[in-house]
Design a protein around this motif. Sequence first.
Motif, PDB file in Angstrom:
ATOM      1  N   HIS A 137       0.851  -1.188   0.000  1.00  0.00           N
ATOM      2  CA  HIS A 137       0.000   0.000   0.000  1.00  0.00           C
ATOM      3  C   HIS A 137       0.883   1.232   0.000  1.00  0.00           C
ATOM      4  CE1 HIS A 137       0.880   0.539   4.320  1.00  0.00           C
ATOM      5  NE2 HIS A 137       0.773  -0.776   4.383  1.00  0.00           N
ATOM      6  N   VAL A 138       0.330   2.352  -0.457  1.00  0.00           N
ATOM      7  CA  VAL A 138       1.093   3.600  -0.475  1.00  0.00           C
ATOM      8  C   VAL A 138       1.284   4.088   0.957  1.00  0.00           C
ATOM      9  CG1 VAL A 138       0.268   4.224  -2.782  1.00  0.00           C
ATOM     10  CG2 VAL A 138      -0.969   5.029  -0.757  1.00  0.00           C
ATOM     11  N   LYS A 139       2.282   4.959   1.159  1.00  0.00           N
ATOM     12  CA  LYS A 139       2.580   5.452   2.501  1.00  0.00           C
ATOM     13  C   LYS A 139       1.607   6.543   2.951  1.00  0.00           C
ATOM     14  CE  LYS A 139       7.548   4.466   2.505  1.00  0.00           C
ATOM     15  NZ  LYS A 139       8.913   5.046   2.624  1.00  0.00           N
ATOM     16  N   ASP A 140       1.127   7.342   1.995  1.00  0.00           N
ATOM     17  CA  ASP A 140       0.207   8.411   2.383  1.00  0.00           C
ATOM     18  C   ASP A 140      -1.236   7.936   2.246  1.00  0.00           C
ATOM     19  OD1 ASP A 140      -0.243   8.412  -0.343  1.00  0.00           O
ATOM     20  OD2 ASP A 140       0.930  10.220  -0.713  1.00  0.00           O
ATOM     21  N   ASP A 141      -2.180   8.872   2.162  1.00  0.00           N
ATOM     22  CA  ASP A 141      -3.596   8.484   2.133  1.00  0.00           C
ATOM     23  C   ASP A 141      -4.231   8.564   0.758  1.00  0.00           C
ATOM     24  OD1 ASP A 141      -3.535  11.194   1.906  1.00  0.00           O
ATOM     25  OD2 ASP A 141      -5.037  11.609   3.439  1.00  0.00           O
ATOM     26  N   ILE A 142      -3.412   8.734  -0.283  1.00  0.00           N
ATOM     27  CA  ILE A 142      -3.972   8.821  -1.638  1.00  0.00           C
ATOM     28  C   ILE A 142      -3.256   7.832  -2.553  1.00  0.00           C
ATOM     29  CG2 ILE A 142      -4.380  10.287  -3.643  1.00  0.00           C
ATOM     30  CD1 ILE A 142      -4.495  12.670  -1.818  1.00  0.00           C
ATOM     31  N   ASP A 143      -3.971   6.824  -2.981  1.00  0.00           N
ATOM     32  CA  ASP A 143      -3.496   5.881  -3.982  1.00  0.00           C
ATOM     33  C   ASP A 143      -4.257   6.177  -5.269  1.00  0.00           C
ATOM     34  OD1 ASP A 143      -3.099   3.633  -5.669  1.00  0.00           O
ATOM     35  OD2 ASP A 143      -2.747   2.330  -3.961  1.00  0.00           O
TER      36      ASP A 143
END
Length: 424
Positions: A137-143
Amino acid sequence: MASSLFRWRAWIFCSLWLLTNPLHAEGRYQLEKVVELSRHGIRPPTAGNRKEIEAATQRTWTKWRTPDGELTEHGYSAVMNKGRWQGEHYRQLGLLSAGCPSPADIAVRASPMQRTIATAKALVNGAFPGCSIPVHHVKDDIDPLFQADKLEATQTDPIKELAAKRAKAGNLPALQQRLQPTIQLLKRAVCASVKDCPFFDRPWQFKQTRSGHTYVQGLSAMASMVETLRLGYSENLPFDQLAWGHITSAAQITALLPLLTANYDLSNDIFYLAQRRGSVLLNAILQGINPGADALPKTRWLLFVAHDTNIAMVRTLIDFHWHLPGYSRGNIPPGSSLVFERWRDSQSGERFIRIYFQAQSLDALRQLQPIDAAHPLLREEWYQPGCKLTPVGTLCPYQSSIEQLRKRLDPKAIVPVDYALPSS
């Protein structure tokens, strides 16, 4: 009508097949690849949903043991049941081998939220117990795959969005009137008294947020209530904590679900919105099912774990309409998934695509019913002209189907996606 009848017959056929005719890898049709888009499992209402529904009903809704918006322990167990069955099913079909998988067997990418990451872990722990499969999963909150609505390249025109939703709704007051029996059922279930809920008697109307997105004021909050009740029933909440004792059966939940369907119809199931916000994800799915794709992980089972909104946008793009027993039209239960499979005819070498939606029933989720031949998943299959019914399900011509689906993408809304991600 004819296509709906065919899909219904296909669903019955596949259910009977699951009960009576296990498959083997040496059969004529061989499963080569699976790309699955799953919704997260059972969660309490999100903080925003809770604020919305408590303001509308003027009463405090049940606080769950799990923090708002996060996957519950019960939800984890229900998803594990599904993952366990899928692992056994794909090993039986020859897609997977026994034991822990190699990187060529499965790759998992989750939306960057607790409930989706935890759901992904539950699925792979069920399918591959003790194997510690990484979840990326990506590290921030927007994939870009799952939160495309937050990207500049995929933004909608507020005027076009409002026009598209008004066109889909037709006569909004007439829609509200048609749904009055369901609205009154919900009102009686969640309001302390008729006088305490004037919200339910207000006319619905289109409203635009500051960002320009359109929603139906009134319907949106009712849909959040129904979703919260459905999740609470699936969670096995005691009935006095579900709707103050007013709901005690799956049939009562089913009777409320048309409000959720109406909200889907006027939110994520709008083709203009789906093209802008779902093209990047459908493009990734089509690349993933392609035997010659280079960008995505080359695995036999590519698993995306996201949200009902993601599934709704993809199903709108591919023109797939299901109606599973015990649910309303187009319903997307927790832990359900939209599955794309690539099959090969070992006799002719011809390839096919198979697309279907699957879910557990309300009572299966509530009771944590293990999935087996006697208790199969509910399933409905995608069908287009040229598809055929086979012992492995509805198979559609691979190349022409892929070309048809690609025509429904918006190339301007497809952004680059990084697949080299950290895992947990």
